[in-house]
Design an enzyme around this catalytic site. Structure first.
Site: not given
Length: 470
Positions: A249, A272
């Protein structure tokens, strides 16, 4: 019809989904074995949400989606790896999974985010204070805990119980052996076993075997995530698939008070998806489409950001606070995120650009709501506004790539039955769901699909067991 208890190994969402479906829908008793001292596995920490295509929530927000589009996104992300029929099942069953959680457990799942690699917003979470993983796991585990008290003949939950062996007889499961916290072994008779024991992202030994280049990266995984299930299934003759496909990740938070810690809090992809951008500390500029797939964002950080610590800056506008208040309050409480003016950001993080240049960078990004982003980002939400000044307030934290999810595991079919190396069902009564299995995600998992996989294949295992018992 035999009503011997089904043994469910693990209490992440896959195990909880399988157990709830077995007892609630089919009235089949379960014995749940969990090696940790608490329920939840890694699922309880999931922070972005759960995917679903063609859901009531999407219709409410006028989002056009389809299981086929979701399947196409999954196949594209998988990069030729995995098993397409499992991906199709994941997508096709996704609206049913969302509906099940809402109807059976009264979860709202009324908000959406578009995460990296998705064509539309399909990652569901509930409005309110609880993160999605904690909310979902709590709802399902509370139901089982109540049943364990009121109907002990239907539900037994054993914590601190590590499964160490599976016995078979004449091609069928016959018993499960587990070890308690005192090291004493116990045997449970069982005709059906559902492995929901998770991945191996915390095991340095298994990472060294399958992806030695990742051994020194930090991880988001709990210390129970050591691949015990994969090892036991391999010993039984299961076909392990895509074991070298391990998701890094791109954003785990760097704790400024413990920068070298090998364990990191996940900086959820929704940070995000709902507006956060990444800046390179070397340049003070954006360098990647933050919502491309996780492997691409990770590679960009590792290529252009500081090599000694693979560090990027996650910057979020003040508008995001409305959508993610509880997340941001928690991250600030943990000192992982700061609330600063842009003047303070340049000084605090020693950026090699002026405050005016940083203002221009953020204002340019904000303008991409009306024109194309050269880096290719198409979802511009909660931007920094049209008048960015040195006093503009942002939320900022340092992030680094982290070992997060193991796509590989025991191969299963669409009935959640474990498959042997001859492409046939390995043993009657042997099932797997969740991260212990492989083939659902291929080379790269889409955000929001891990919780979904748990619900889809956990429920599928329960249905298969019920059908076999008819």
């Amino acid at each position: 019809m035999s009503l011997s208890p089904v043994v469910v190994i693990g209490t992440g969402l896959a195990g909880l989904a399988a157990a709830n479906e077995l007892v609630n829908k089919y009235n089949i008793p379960v014995t749940i074995l969990e090696k940790a001292s608490s329920i939840g596995g890694n699922s309880i920490k999931a922070s972005s949400g759960i995917n679903g295509a063609c859901t009531e929530t999407q219709r409410h927000f006028h989002i056009e989606d389809s299981p086929r589009l979701f399947e196409d996104d999954t196949i594209k992300s998988a990069k030729g790896k995995g098993v397409q029929e499992l991906m199709a099942k994941l997508a096709n069953d996704s609206p049913l999974a969302i509906e099940w959680l809402k109807n059976e457990f009264d979860l709202k799942l009324d908000l959406l985010a578009q995460l990296g690699g998705h064509s539309v917003a399909r990652t569901h979470r509930s409005s309110g204070k609880l993160p999605p993983g904690f909310e979902i796991v709590s709802a399902l585990s509370n139901n089982l805990k109540k049943l364990a008290e009121t109907k002990p003949e239907l539900v037994k939950i054993n914590l601190d119980s590590k499964v160490v062996d599976i016995h078979e007889k004449d091609g069928s499961i016959s018993a499960v052996v587990y070890e308690d916290k005192n090291g004493e072994k116990h045997m449970v008779s069982a005709n059906d076993v559902v492995f929901c024991s998770g991945g191996f992202g915390f095991s340095k030994e298994m990472l060294k075997e399958y992806a030695p280049e990742l051994v020194n990266l930090p991880t988001t995984n709990g210390q129970q995530t050591t691949g015990d299930g994969q090892r036991l299934l391999q010993k039984l003759g299961a076909d392990l698939i895509d074991m070298d496909q391990i998701q890094v990740h791109p954003t785990g938070f760097i704790d400024p008070n413990d920068r070298s810690s090998s364990w990191k809090f996940l900086a959820a992809e929704s940070l995000r998806g709902l507006g956060g951008i990444l800046l390179n500390p070397i340049t003070g500029r954006r360098f990647v489409n933050e919502l491309t797939t996780r492997d691409v964002v990770t590679a960009a950080i590792q290529k252009v950001c500081p090599q000694e610590d693979n560090r990027a800056l996650l910057v979020m506008g003040e508008k995001m606070y409305t959508d993610l208040k509880n997340n941001l309050d928690f991250y600030m409480f943990k000192k992982l995120v700061q609330k600063l003016t842009l003047s303070q950001v340049v000084s605090e993080y020693n950026l090699p650009i002026t405050v005016a240049q940083l203002c221009e960078e953020l204002q340019t990004y904000s303008s991409f709501t009306t024109k194309a982003d050269p880096l290719g980002r198409t979802v511009i939400l909660n931007e920094f506004g049209s008048d960015v000044t040195p006093e503009t307030v942002v939320f900022i934290g340092e992030v680094t790539p982290v070992v997060h999810f193991t796509m590989g595991g025991a191969r299963i079919n669409v009935k959640a039955q474990v498959i042997g190396k001859n492409d046939e069902r390995l043993l009657k009564g042997l099932y797997a769901a969740g991260e212990v299995s492989g083939g659902v995600h291929g080379a790269n998992r889409l955000g929001g699909s891990s919780l979904l996989e748990c619900v889809v294949f956990g429920r599928t295992a329960a249905e298969s067991i019920a059908n076999d018992r008819k």
